[in-house]
Design an enzyme around this catalytic site. Structure first.
Site, PDB file in Angstrom:
ATOM      1  N   ARG A 260       0.844  -1.197   0.000  1.00 19.31           N
ATOM      2  CA  ARG A 260       0.000   0.000   0.000  1.00 19.31           C
ATOM      3  C   ARG A 260       0.878   1.245   0.000  1.00 19.31           C
ATOM      4  O   ARG A 260       1.872   1.307   0.721  1.00 19.31           O
ATOM      5  CB  ARG A 260      -0.926   0.008   1.219  1.00 19.31           C
ATOM      6  CG  ARG A 260      -1.918  -1.151   1.199  1.00 19.31           C
ATOM      7  CD  ARG A 260      -2.884  -1.111   2.347  1.00 19.31           C
ATOM      8  NE  ARG A 260      -3.706  -2.315   2.357  1.00 19.31           N
ATOM      9  CZ  ARG A 260      -4.602  -2.606   3.288  1.00 19.31           C
ATOM     10  NH1 ARG A 260      -4.808  -1.773   4.296  1.00 19.31           N
ATOM     11  NH2 ARG A 260      -5.296  -3.735   3.214  1.00 19.31           N
ATOM     12  N   ARG A 275       2.021   0.957  10.200  1.00 22.88           N
ATOM     13  CA  ARG A 275       1.580   1.416   8.871  1.00 22.88           C
ATOM     14  C   ARG A 275       2.760   1.319   7.912  1.00 22.88           C
ATOM     15  O   ARG A 275       3.581   2.224   7.820  1.00 22.88           O
ATOM     16  CB  ARG A 275       1.060   2.848   8.968  1.00 22.88           C
ATOM     17  CG  ARG A 275       0.131   3.265   7.838  1.00 22.88           C
ATOM     18  CD  ARG A 275      -0.365   4.682   8.037  1.00 22.88           C
ATOM     19  NE  ARG A 275      -1.214   4.799   9.195  1.00 22.88           N
ATOM     20  CZ  ARG A 275      -2.539   4.625   9.196  1.00 22.88           C
ATOM     21  NH1 ARG A 275      -3.154   4.316   8.071  1.00 22.88           N
ATOM     22  NH2 ARG A 275      -3.248   4.770  10.309  1.00 22.88           N
ATOM     23  N   GLU A 347      -6.466  -1.211  15.559  1.00 20.27           N
ATOM     24  CA  GLU A 347      -7.137  -2.152  14.654  1.00 20.27           C
ATOM     25  C   GLU A 347      -6.169  -3.247  14.207  1.00 20.27           C
ATOM     26  O   GLU A 347      -5.036  -2.966  13.824  1.00 20.27           O
ATOM     27  CB  GLU A 347      -7.657  -1.398  13.431  1.00 20.27           C
ATOM     28  CG  GLU A 347      -8.323  -2.296  12.394  1.00 20.27           C
ATOM     29  CD  GLU A 347      -8.327  -1.686  11.010  1.00 20.27           C
ATOM     30  OE1 GLU A 347      -8.215  -2.461  10.042  1.00 20.27           O
ATOM     31  OE2 GLU A 347      -8.410  -0.453  10.886  1.00 20.27           O
ATOM     32  N   SER A 350     -10.333  -6.121  10.050  1.00 16.37           N
ATOM     33  CA  SER A 350     -11.637  -5.628   9.615  1.00 16.37           C
ATOM     34  C   SER A 350     -12.311  -6.754   8.855  1.00 16.37           C
ATOM     35  O   SER A 350     -11.719  -7.307   7.922  1.00 16.37           O
ATOM     36  CB  SER A 350     -11.496  -4.409   8.702  1.00 16.37           C
ATOM     37  OG  SER A 350     -11.234  -3.246   9.438  1.00 16.37           O
ATOM     38  N   ARG A 387       0.967  -6.455  12.596  1.00 11.30           N
ATOM     39  CA  ARG A 387       0.283  -5.933  13.776  1.00 11.30           C
ATOM     40  C   ARG A 387       0.140  -7.003  14.852  1.00 11.30           C
ATOM     41  O   ARG A 387       0.170  -6.699  16.048  1.00 11.30           O
ATOM     42  CB  ARG A 387      -1.068  -5.350  13.386  1.00 11.30           C
ATOM     43  CG  ARG A 387      -0.916  -4.123  12.491  1.00 11.30           C
ATOM     44  CD  ARG A 387      -2.202  -3.338  12.318  1.00 11.30           C
ATOM     45  NE  ARG A 387      -1.959  -2.156  11.481  1.00 11.30           N
ATOM     46  CZ  ARG A 387      -2.773  -1.125  11.394  1.00 11.30           C
ATOM     47  NH1 ARG A 387      -3.912  -1.116  12.088  1.00 11.30           N
ATOM     48  NH2 ARG A 387      -2.489  -0.099  10.621  1.00 11.30           N
TER      49      ARG A 387
END
Length: 420
Positions: A260, A275, A347, A350, A387
């Site tokens: 990303r 990130r 987070e 999801s 994560r």
């Protein structure tokens, strides 16, 4: 993608749903484009029928050795008129397709009102936050002191938002991925699927990543895309397919690197692994009938929660509000893990039900007793490895700066109990 027939029949309801997301109300604009396109399509069909009829007359004239020059002139004029009409029809169809492709999915009615993550609805919490006799450190400090997490070298060879893992931490991340795959395949019935990480534009479009998120993804010089999530190739395996109803649900899991650009993330999580431009993720994808999709959504989310429970990591589940639900999702459960070093919930997964939004873009259907219908597609992180590694490091740290290995991972670590 949206069903144009629904918009024609329910323009006010369509705009009401868009208003929940704070989106521009576009039903009138869509209907105007649709009306123009339908008129042009009708004109095109009339011209084609007229040309066909005159062509038959020309054939009769030639068989009867009668003059047909005037008819041939008419056909030539019709051909030019038809070309203009077809081109206009294509242009209007492209405009309609483009606007529909940029409109987010309609939300499930139970999605709570709200504009940001502050309005997400708490559902439940699991586990007990660990207590320390010392001030816990964040993962990047722990990793650098261990000499097994190197951001400087990564920056030298790739730039910011990359990391080099070594030794025990590299093995721990690998162990996490193997454990997740084993859990999802052996206990939840997902089929392990090894997929390409370079995909074409059709796969990205079908899974709603294009055109909306083009700036957040990396494209190669030959026009292919590095996947932003394993959801893209796993879900796209069913593009254009017609699945027998008794074969559903299909459940797939895969462990892939993801890429990303993090466009718009300047200043956010600059330090550490939260990130990154490149990270690994264990993805869960389910393909179901509409009747199954709610139950499948809960099942998929429970698979992700079970990973955290087996790792004995405190987490909580949230139902995302209107303003925080992603572009392609009708409903999303977020799982947040506790990070004691950062003193924050972050987070880690999801899990979304996109209903038939992606299926319409991909033309993925199933054969029911009532004919062909669009499937529902669901996806979720089960989990993001980076994560998960961060969460294990911060929750299992010792006063000496070592990392205890969770019991469930020790068999994957050759019996290792501590990383020092």
């Amino acid at each position: 993608m949206h069903d144009i027939r629904f918009i024609r029949e329910n323009p006010q309801e369509f705009d009401r749903q868009l208003a929940r997301r704070g989106h521009e109300l576009v039903a009138d604009k869509i209907l105007a484009l649709d009306s123009t396109w339908r008129k042009l399509t009708s004109q095109t069909q009339e011209l084609q029928a007229k040309r066909k009829a005159i062509s038959k007359e020309i054939g009769l004239c030639k068989r009867n050795k009668e003059p047909s020059e005037h008819l041939e002139g008419e056909v030539a004029d019709l051909k030019k008129e038809l070309e203009i009409c077809e081109e206009k029809s294509k242009q209007e169809a492209a405009k309609l397709q483009d606007i529909l492709a940029r409109i987010p999915n309609l939300l499930a009615e139970e999605v709570p009102a709200g504009k940001s993550e502050a309005d997400n609805q708490f559902v439940h919490e699991w586990g007990t936050k660990p207590e320390f006799s010392f001030k816990p450190e964040q993962h990047f400090d722990l990793g650098e002191k261990l000499g097994q997490m190197d951001f400087q070298t990564a920056a030298k060879i790739s730039g910011a938002r990359f990391v080099v893992l070594k030794g025990g931490l590299a093995r721990l991340e690998r162990a996490l991925g193997q454990f997740m795959l084993d859990l999802h395949t052996q206990e939840f019935g997902f089929e392990e699927t090894n997929v390409p990480i370079l995909v074409n534009e059709s796969a990205m479009y079908g899974t709603d990543k294009l055109p909306k998120f083009s700036e957040e993804s990396f494209q190669t010089t030959d026009g292919r895309w590095l996947i932003p999530t394993g959801e893209v190739p796993l879900t796209a395996t069913q593009a254009g397919e017609v699945i027998a109803e008794d074969k559903l649900p299909l459940r797939m899991t895969g462990l892939t690197p993801c890429f990303r650009s993090e466009a718009g993330a300047a200043g956010k999580d600059v330090r550490g692994m939260i990130r990154q431009h490149q990270f690994s993720k264990c993805e869960l994808v389910a393909i179901t009938t509409p009747e199954q999709s709610e139950a499948e959504h809960e099942r998929l989310t429970r698979a992700a929660e079970t990973v955290l429970e087996r790792l004995e990591l405190p987490y909580r589940r949230l139902l995302l509000c209107e303003g925080d639900t992603g572009f392609g999702a009708a409903k999303t459960w977020d799982l947040e893990v506790w990070l004691p070093g950062a003193e924050a919930w972050r987070e880690i997964s999801s899990c979304s039900n996109t209903r038939d939004f992606q299926a319409r873009r991909m033309n993925a259907r199933y054969r029911s007793q009532d004919g062909l219908k669009f499937v529902h597609t669901l996806n979720g992180s089960g989990l993001a490895l980076g994560r998960a590694l961060v969460a294990v490091m911060e929750n299992y740290q010792t006063e000496e700066g070592h990392i205890r290995v969770p019991k469930v991972l020790q068999p994957y670590m050759g019996g290792m109990e501590i990383i020092s």
